[in-house]
Design a protein around this motif. Structure first.
Motif, PDB file in Angstrom:
ATOM      1  N   ALA A 179      72.811  56.183 -30.618  1.00  0.00           N
ATOM      2  CA  ALA A 179      72.118  55.848 -29.321  1.00  0.00           C
ATOM      3  C   ALA A 179      72.697  54.401 -29.051  1.00  0.00           C
ATOM      4  O   ALA A 179      72.781  54.058 -28.034  1.00  0.00           O
ATOM      5  N   ALA A 180      72.834  53.518 -30.025  1.00  0.00           N
ATOM      6  CA  ALA A 180      73.482  51.991 -29.770  1.00  0.00           C
ATOM      7  C   ALA A 180      74.725  52.251 -29.027  1.00  0.00           C
ATOM      8  O   ALA A 180      74.920  51.581 -28.196  1.00  0.00           O
ATOM      9  N   ALA A 181      75.678  52.894 -29.757  1.00  0.00           N
ATOM     10  CA  ALA A 181      77.035  53.166 -29.092  1.00  0.00           C
ATOM     11  C   ALA A 181      76.865  53.898 -27.661  1.00  0.00           C
ATOM     12  O   ALA A 181      77.726  53.307 -26.733  1.00  0.00           O
ATOM     13  N   LEU A 182      76.018  54.679 -27.405  1.00  0.00           N
ATOM     14  CA  LEU A 182      75.924  55.304 -26.154  1.00  0.00           C
ATOM     15  C   LEU A 182      75.326  54.550 -25.202  1.00  0.00           C
ATOM     16  O   LEU A 182      75.848  54.339 -23.850  1.00  0.00           O
ATOM     17  N   GLY A 183      74.191  53.531 -25.777  1.00  0.00           N
ATOM     18  CA  GLY A 183      73.945  52.628 -24.755  1.00  0.00           C
ATOM     19  C   GLY A 183      74.735  51.589 -24.060  1.00  0.00           C
ATOM     20  O   GLY A 183      74.796  51.215 -23.182  1.00  0.00           O
ATOM     21  N   LYS A 184      75.737  51.287 -25.090  1.00  0.00           N
ATOM     22  CA  LYS A 184      76.792  50.267 -24.930  1.00  0.00           C
ATOM     23  C   LYS A 184      77.578  51.049 -23.669  1.00  0.00           C
ATOM     24  O   LYS A 184      78.118  50.563 -22.584  1.00  0.00           O
ATOM     25  N   ALA A 185      78.052  52.001 -24.100  1.00  0.00           N
ATOM     26  CA  ALA A 185      79.040  53.042 -23.256  1.00  0.00           C
ATOM     27  C   ALA A 185      78.504  53.409 -21.879  1.00  0.00           C
ATOM     28  O   ALA A 185      79.153  53.203 -20.765  1.00  0.00           O
ATOM     29  N   LEU A 186      77.078  53.628 -21.578  1.00  0.00           N
ATOM     30  CA  LEU A 186      76.671  54.120 -20.556  1.00  0.00           C
ATOM     31  C   LEU A 186      75.943  52.812 -19.920  1.00  0.00           C
ATOM     32  O   LEU A 186      75.508  52.981 -18.759  1.00  0.00           O
ATOM     33  N   GLY A 187      75.861  51.688 -20.314  1.00  0.00           N
ATOM     34  CA  GLY A 187      75.140  50.530 -20.024  1.00  0.00           C
ATOM     35  C   GLY A 187      73.531  50.865 -19.642  1.00  0.00           C
ATOM     36  O   GLY A 187      72.783  50.529 -18.500  1.00  0.00           O
ATOM     37  N   ARG A 188      72.855  51.526 -20.571  1.00  0.00           N
ATOM     38  CA  ARG A 188      71.577  52.000 -20.634  1.00  0.00           C
ATOM     39  C   ARG A 188      70.688  51.464 -21.841  1.00  0.00           C
ATOM     40  O   ARG A 188      71.153  51.038 -22.576  1.00  0.00           O
ATOM     41  N   GLU A 189      69.530  51.300 -21.474  1.00  0.00           N
ATOM     42  CA  GLU A 189      68.769  50.693 -22.521  1.00  0.00           C
ATOM     43  C   GLU A 189      68.252  51.693 -23.661  1.00  0.00           C
ATOM     44  O   GLU A 189      68.256  52.876 -23.491  1.00  0.00           O
ATOM     45  N   VAL A 190      68.310  51.119 -24.857  1.00  0.00           N
ATOM     46  CA  VAL A 190      68.304  51.901 -25.956  1.00  0.00           C
ATOM     47  C   VAL A 190      66.659  51.571 -26.655  1.00  0.00           C
ATOM     48  O   VAL A 190      66.443  50.537 -26.752  1.00  0.00           O
ATOM     49  N   VAL A 191      65.948  52.842 -26.976  1.00  0.00           N
ATOM     50  CA  VAL A 191      64.717  52.487 -27.424  1.00  0.00           C
ATOM     51  C   VAL A 191      64.622  53.398 -28.701  1.00  0.00           C
ATOM     52  O   VAL A 191      65.019  54.410 -28.684  1.00  0.00           O
ATOM     53  N   GLU A 192      64.357  52.554 -29.697  1.00  0.00           N
ATOM     54  CA  GLU A 192      64.060  53.321 -31.151  1.00  0.00           C
ATOM     55  C   GLU A 192      62.750  53.406 -31.423  1.00  0.00           C
ATOM     56  O   GLU A 192      61.843  52.504 -31.440  1.00  0.00           O
ATOM     57  N   ALA A 193      62.332  54.899 -31.369  1.00  0.00           N
ATOM     58  CA  ALA A 193      60.698  55.287 -31.301  1.00  0.00           C
ATOM     59  C   ALA A 193      60.167  54.643 -32.717  1.00  0.00           C
ATOM     60  O   ALA A 193      58.861  54.032 -32.667  1.00  0.00           O
ATOM     61  N   ASP A 194      61.026  54.659 -33.983  1.00  0.00           N
ATOM     62  CA  ASP A 194      60.269  54.113 -35.023  1.00  0.00           C
ATOM     63  C   ASP A 194      59.973  52.794 -35.041  1.00  0.00           C
ATOM     64  O   ASP A 194      59.098  52.093 -35.642  1.00  0.00           O
ATOM     65  N   GLU A 195      60.721  51.854 -33.965  1.00  0.00           N
ATOM     66  CA  GLU A 195      60.589  50.512 -34.171  1.00  0.00           C
ATOM     67  C   GLU A 195      59.202  50.165 -33.254  1.00  0.00           C
ATOM     68  O   GLU A 195      58.422  49.258 -33.490  1.00  0.00           O
ATOM     69  N   LEU A 196      59.192  50.915 -32.436  1.00  0.00           N
ATOM     70  CA  LEU A 196      57.680  50.743 -31.533  1.00  0.00           C
ATOM     71  C   LEU A 196      56.641  51.277 -32.569  1.00  0.00           C
ATOM     72  O   LEU A 196      55.389  50.699 -32.205  1.00  0.00           O
ATOM     73  N   ILE A 197      56.906  52.279 -33.121  1.00  0.00           N
ATOM     74  CA  ILE A 197      55.806  52.606 -34.042  1.00  0.00           C
ATOM     75  C   ILE A 197      55.286  51.790 -34.985  1.00  0.00           C
ATOM     76  O   ILE A 197      54.027  51.444 -35.126  1.00  0.00           O
ATOM     77  N   SER A 198      56.290  51.145 -35.488  1.00  0.00           N
ATOM     78  CA  SER A 198      55.874  49.839 -36.692  1.00  0.00           C
ATOM     79  C   SER A 198      55.334  48.863 -35.823  1.00  0.00           C
ATOM     80  O   SER A 198      54.695  48.067 -36.674  1.00  0.00           O
TER      81      SER A 198
ATOM     82  N   ARG B 251      53.428  48.970 -33.285  1.00  0.00           N
ATOM     83  CA  ARG B 251      52.086  49.175 -32.906  1.00  0.00           C
ATOM     84  C   ARG B 251      51.280  48.997 -34.173  1.00  0.00           C
ATOM     85  O   ARG B 251      49.771  48.688 -34.095  1.00  0.00           O
ATOM     86  N   ALA B 252      51.759  49.685 -35.343  1.00  0.00           N
ATOM     87  CA  ALA B 252      50.945  49.506 -36.536  1.00  0.00           C
ATOM     88  C   ALA B 252      50.954  48.090 -37.373  1.00  0.00           C
ATOM     89  O   ALA B 252      49.995  48.014 -38.255  1.00  0.00           O
ATOM     90  N   GLY B 253      51.778  47.524 -36.835  1.00  0.00           N
ATOM     91  CA  GLY B 253      51.831  45.794 -37.605  1.00  0.00           C
ATOM     92  C   GLY B 253      52.315  46.245 -38.902  1.00  0.00           C
ATOM     93  O   GLY B 253      52.393  45.442 -39.779  1.00  0.00           O
ATOM     94  N   MET B 254      53.177  47.092 -39.274  1.00  0.00           N
ATOM     95  CA  MET B 254      53.801  47.607 -40.724  1.00  0.00           C
ATOM     96  C   MET B 254      55.070  48.256 -40.599  1.00  0.00           C
ATOM     97  O   MET B 254      55.343  48.928 -39.511  1.00  0.00           O
ATOM     98  N   SER B 255      55.654  48.079 -41.543  1.00  0.00           N
ATOM     99  CA  SER B 255      56.965  49.041 -41.639  1.00  0.00           C
ATOM    100  C   SER B 255      56.530  50.541 -41.630  1.00  0.00           C
ATOM    101  O   SER B 255      55.513  50.764 -42.029  1.00  0.00           O
ATOM    102  N   ILE B 256      57.520  51.484 -41.493  1.00  0.00           N
ATOM    103  CA  ILE B 256      57.265  52.696 -41.772  1.00  0.00           C
ATOM    104  C   ILE B 256      57.101  53.333 -42.892  1.00  0.00           C
ATOM    105  O   ILE B 256      55.902  53.893 -43.097  1.00  0.00           O
ATOM    106  N   PRO B 257      57.555  52.779 -44.353  1.00  0.00           N
ATOM    107  CA  PRO B 257      57.158  53.164 -45.470  1.00  0.00           C
ATOM    108  C   PRO B 257      55.682  52.575 -45.660  1.00  0.00           C
ATOM    109  O   PRO B 257      55.081  53.341 -46.249  1.00  0.00           O
ATOM    110  N   GLU B 258      55.429  51.427 -45.103  1.00  0.00           N
ATOM    111  CA  GLU B 258      54.008  51.015 -45.246  1.00  0.00           C
ATOM    112  C   GLU B 258      52.940  51.876 -44.494  1.00  0.00           C
ATOM    113  O   GLU B 258      51.844  52.140 -45.025  1.00  0.00           O
ATOM    114  N   ILE B 259      53.285  52.485 -43.358  1.00  0.00           N
ATOM    115  CA  ILE B 259      52.569  53.280 -42.779  1.00  0.00           C
ATOM    116  C   ILE B 259      52.308  54.409 -43.620  1.00  0.00           C
ATOM    117  O   ILE B 259      50.977  54.947 -43.563  1.00  0.00           O
ATOM    118  N   PHE B 260      53.260  54.995 -44.132  1.00  0.00           N
ATOM    119  CA  PHE B 260      53.041  56.344 -44.814  1.00  0.00           C
ATOM    120  C   PHE B 260      52.171  56.034 -46.072  1.00  0.00           C
ATOM    121  O   PHE B 260      51.432  56.964 -46.588  1.00  0.00           O
TER     122      PHE B 260
END
Ligand code: S3P
Length: 163
Positions: free
Chosen positions: A24-43, A45-54
Motif C-alpha cells: 500500500a505504501a509503495a503503491l501510494g508513492k507510485a500513484l500519488g494517492r493517499e494510503v489508509v491503514e484500517a488497523d491504525e484507524l481502529i486502534s 478509535r479504540a484508544g488502544m493497540s490492536i493486541p490490547e483490543i483483542f
C-alpha cells in the motif's frame, strides 16, 4: 463528458504478513494517492493497540470497530486501503469495500508470513488459518497478485491491472 466520476479505491486484502502495508505504501508513492491503514484507524478509535483490543475487549469488539472503519473508508474515493487480514470473515464487509473499490488479494508463501504483534496469527496455526481464509479471500477479490517476489514487481502488477 462528465467530470465528477469517482476514482475507485484500491483495496488490499490477504493473510496477516502478506505485505499489504508495504505494498500500500509503495503503491501510494507510485500513484500519488493517499494510503489508509484500517488497523491504525481502529486502534485510534479504540484508544488502544490492536493486541490490547483483542486482549481486553475480544475479537467481536474488534470486528465491530473494523466494520465501522471499513464502512467510512469504503465511501471515500481514490484511496489505497490496507485492510486487516480478517476483514473477509464478515460478509457484510464485502459491499462496503466493493462499492467504490477494486479489491486485490495479495498472496505470499506461508513460510514467509511473520506473526509478531498479530494476535490471530499467534493464537492459530497459520496453515489452518490460511486454509480457512482462502475461500473468503477468493470471494472478496477482484484479482489476486503474488507478493512472493520483489515489492516493485507486486506494485507494477497492480498498476498494470488498473489500466
Ligand atoms: C487480523 C489481522 C491483523 C489485525 C488483527 C486481526 C486477522 O491485521 O487486523 O490482528 O484476523 O487476520 P494484519 O493482516 O495487518 O496483520
Amino acid at each position: 463528458r462528465t467530470v465528477n466520476h469517482r476514482l475507485r479505491n484500491i483495496i488490499l486484502i490477504g493473510m496477516p504478513g502478506s505485505g499489504k502495508s508495504a505494498v500500500a505504501a509503495a503503491l501510494g508513492k507510485a500513484l500519488g494517492r493517499e494510503v489508509v491503514e484500517a488497523d491504525e484507524l481502529i486502534s485510534q478509535r479504540a484508544g488502544m493497540s490492536i493486541p490490547e483490543i483483542f486482549a481486553r475487549s475480544g475479537e467481536e469488539t474488534f470486528r465491530k470497530l473494523e466494520t465501522e472503519v471499513l464502512a467510512e473508508q469504503g465511501k471515500r474515493s481514490g484511496i489505497i486501503l490496507s485492510t486487516g487480514g480478517g476483514c473477509v470473515t464478515r460478509p457484510e464487509n464485502y459491499p462496503l469495500l466493493h462499492q467504490n473499490g477494486t479489491i486485490f488479494r495479495l498472496t505470499r508463501d506461508l513460510a514467509k508470513l511473520p506473526t509478531e504483534g498479530r494476535p490471530i496469527s499467534q493464537a492459530t496455526d497459520l496453515a489452518q488459518l490460511c486454509a480457512r481464509r482462502e475461500p473468503l479471500y477468493r470471494r472478496f477479490a477482484d484479482g489476486t497478485v503474488s507478493n512472493d517476489g520483489a515489492l516493485e514487481v507486486t506494485v507494477q502488477t497492480i498498476k498494470e491491472a488498473l489500466l
